[in-house]
Motif scaffolding. Sequence first.
Motif, PDB file in Angstrom:
ATOM      1  N   ARG A  84     -32.263  32.373  29.847  1.00 41.37           N
ATOM      2  CA  ARG A  84     -33.576  31.595  31.384  1.00 41.37           C
ATOM      3  C   ARG A  84     -32.828  30.747  31.402  1.00 41.37           C
ATOM      4  N   GLU A  85     -33.630  29.456  30.287  1.00 34.47           N
ATOM      5  CA  GLU A  85     -33.363  28.100  30.439  1.00 34.47           C
ATOM      6  C   GLU A  85     -33.021  28.035  30.820  1.00 34.47           C
ATOM      7  N   LEU A  86     -31.206  28.073  30.246  1.00 41.98           N
ATOM      8  CA  LEU A  86     -29.970  27.068  31.184  1.00 41.98           C
ATOM      9  C   LEU A  86     -30.099  27.517  33.093  1.00 41.98           C
ATOM     10  N   GLU A  87     -30.685  28.677  32.909  1.00 37.20           N
ATOM     11  CA  GLU A  87     -30.831  29.475  34.361  1.00 37.20           C
ATOM     12  C   GLU A  87     -31.536  28.239  35.126  1.00 37.20           C
ATOM     13  N   ARG A  88     -32.743  27.631  34.449  1.00 42.25           N
ATOM     14  CA  ARG A  88     -33.813  26.490  35.336  1.00 42.25           C
ATOM     15  C   ARG A  88     -32.543  25.438  35.589  1.00 42.25           C
ATOM     16  N   GLY A  89     -31.617  24.796  34.373  1.00 44.11           N
ATOM     17  CA  GLY A  89     -30.811  24.117  34.720  1.00 44.11           C
ATOM     18  C   GLY A  89     -29.847  24.073  35.695  1.00 44.11           C
ATOM     19  N   ASP A  90     -29.664  25.048  35.639  1.00 39.37           N
ATOM     20  CA  ASP A  90     -28.837  25.582  37.629  1.00 39.37           C
ATOM     21  C   ASP A  90     -28.043  26.736  36.635  1.00 39.37           C
ATOM     22  N   SER A  91     -27.235  27.504  37.713  1.00 35.92           N
ATOM     23  CA  SER A  91     -27.182  28.743  37.657  1.00 35.92           C
ATOM     24  C   SER A  91     -25.675  28.787  37.223  1.00 35.92           C
ATOM     25  N   GLY A  92     -24.960  28.056  37.876  1.00 37.53           N
ATOM     26  CA  GLY A  92     -23.644  27.283  36.884  1.00 37.53           C
ATOM     27  C   GLY A  92     -23.257  26.861  35.854  1.00 37.53           C
ATOM     28  N   LEU A  93     -24.679  26.571  34.887  1.00 40.45           N
ATOM     29  CA  LEU A  93     -25.004  26.645  33.650  1.00 40.45           C
ATOM     30  C   LEU A  93     -24.891  27.680  33.321  1.00 40.45           C
ATOM     31  N   ARG A  94     -25.923  28.933  33.708  1.00 43.29           N
ATOM     32  CA  ARG A  94     -26.013  29.754  32.881  1.00 43.29           C
ATOM     33  C   ARG A  94     -24.782  30.596  32.509  1.00 43.29           C
ATOM     34  N   THR A  95     -24.055  30.685  33.991  1.00 38.37           N
ATOM     35  CA  THR A  95     -23.423  31.230  34.576  1.00 38.37           C
ATOM     36  C   THR A  95     -22.169  30.648  33.131  1.00 38.37           C
ATOM     37  N   PHE A  96     -21.269  29.703  32.985  1.00 35.55           N
ATOM     38  CA  PHE A  96     -20.667  29.217  32.530  1.00 35.55           C
ATOM     39  C   PHE A  96     -21.026  29.775  31.259  1.00 35.55           C
ATOM     40  N   ALA A  97     -21.972  29.268  30.258  1.00 43.29           N
ATOM     41  CA  ALA A  97     -22.828  29.909  29.146  1.00 43.29           C
ATOM     42  C   ALA A  97     -22.206  32.052  28.905  1.00 43.29           C
ATOM     43  N   SER A  98     -22.853  32.262  30.172  1.00 44.71           N
ATOM     44  CA  SER A  98     -22.656  33.801  29.830  1.00 44.71           C
ATOM     45  C   SER A  98     -21.291  34.506  30.317  1.00 44.71           C
ATOM     46  N   VAL A  99     -20.554  33.304  31.176  1.00 46.40           N
ATOM     47  CA  VAL A  99     -18.971  34.148  30.996  1.00 46.40           C
ATOM     48  C   VAL A  99     -18.230  33.886  29.342  1.00 46.40           C
ATOM     49  N   GLN A 100     -18.717  32.676  29.386  1.00 54.46           N
ATOM     50  CA  GLN A 100     -18.217  32.507  27.878  1.00 54.46           C
ATOM     51  C   GLN A 100     -19.013  33.428  27.036  1.00 54.46           C
ATOM     52  N   GLY A 101     -19.963  34.072  26.903  1.00 51.19           N
ATOM     53  CA  GLY A 101     -20.556  34.935  25.528  1.00 51.19           C
ATOM     54  C   GLY A 101     -20.435  36.139  26.023  1.00 51.19           C
ATOM     55  N   SER A 102     -20.968  36.290  27.096  1.00 52.00           N
ATOM     56  CA  SER A 102     -20.522  37.939  27.189  1.00 52.00           C
ATOM     57  C   SER A 102     -18.875  38.692  28.095  1.00 52.00           C
ATOM     58  N   LEU A 103     -19.043  37.202  28.694  1.00 51.35           N
ATOM     59  CA  LEU A 103     -17.979  38.601  29.509  1.00 51.35           C
ATOM     60  C   LEU A 103     -16.547  38.043  28.507  1.00 51.35           C
ATOM     61  N   ALA A 104     -16.151  37.320  28.413  1.00 57.53           N
ATOM     62  CA  ALA A 104     -14.691  37.010  27.422  1.00 57.53           C
ATOM     63  C   ALA A 104     -15.102  37.007  26.552  1.00 57.53           C
ATOM     64  N   MET A 105     -16.270  36.272  24.969  1.00 57.71           N
ATOM     65  CA  MET A 105     -16.456  36.936  23.589  1.00 57.71           C
ATOM     66  C   MET A 105     -16.914  38.898  23.032  1.00 57.71           C
ATOM     67  N   MET A 106     -18.110  38.889  24.475  1.00 63.45           N
ATOM     68  CA  MET A 106     -17.609  40.186  23.673  1.00 63.45           C
ATOM     69  C   MET A 106     -16.761  41.466  24.279  1.00 63.45           C
TER      70      MET A 106
END
Length: 177
Positions: A84-106
């Motif tokens: 939520r806090e990353l998304e507040r900065g920019d959806s691309g920032l949240r997507t970067f973290a989410s793809v790294q953590g949820s799609l790739a790492m998970m």
Amino acid sequence: MTTFEAADFYHLDDLLTPDDCRLRDDVRQWVDARFLPIVAQHYRDGTFPMELAPELAALGVFGPGIKGYGCAGLGNVATGIIMRELERGDSGLRTFASVQGSLAMMAIYLFGSEEQKKRWLPAMAKGEKLGSFALTEPDFGSNPGGMHCRAVKTKPPKAIDSTARKNGSATALSPMS
């Protein structure tokens, strides 16, 4: 820059633990101090500030719900707070973290061998290695099981373009950087 005060119409912050509040505040302060001052220029340039990956990693935003392997081992609420806090900065920032953590790492955490987990997850948690995930085949949208394109290891790595259309839609695979 003024301090961000989030509207909390549903009083969700009242439900957070002190640890959750500290995590929220830490990520919020990082977004305010390090990301918001540069996001507009990156948007204009069509770039992403990859140099911030180690700082994001230090906040524990890559694979926050994974236990072990250098990951934060946080719960779902804490992971949601981070996003939520990353998304507040920019959806691309949240997507970067989410793809790294949820799609790739998970995916590695859930389906990888122990050897793969030990090889990739600690480096990915530190932001030293970055994963990617692309679903751009025109016939399958977000259904990776229905994709026709398959990876072929080449040296040097290259994009695979089995179903490209004139509009530029193609499947691109990148190696772990």
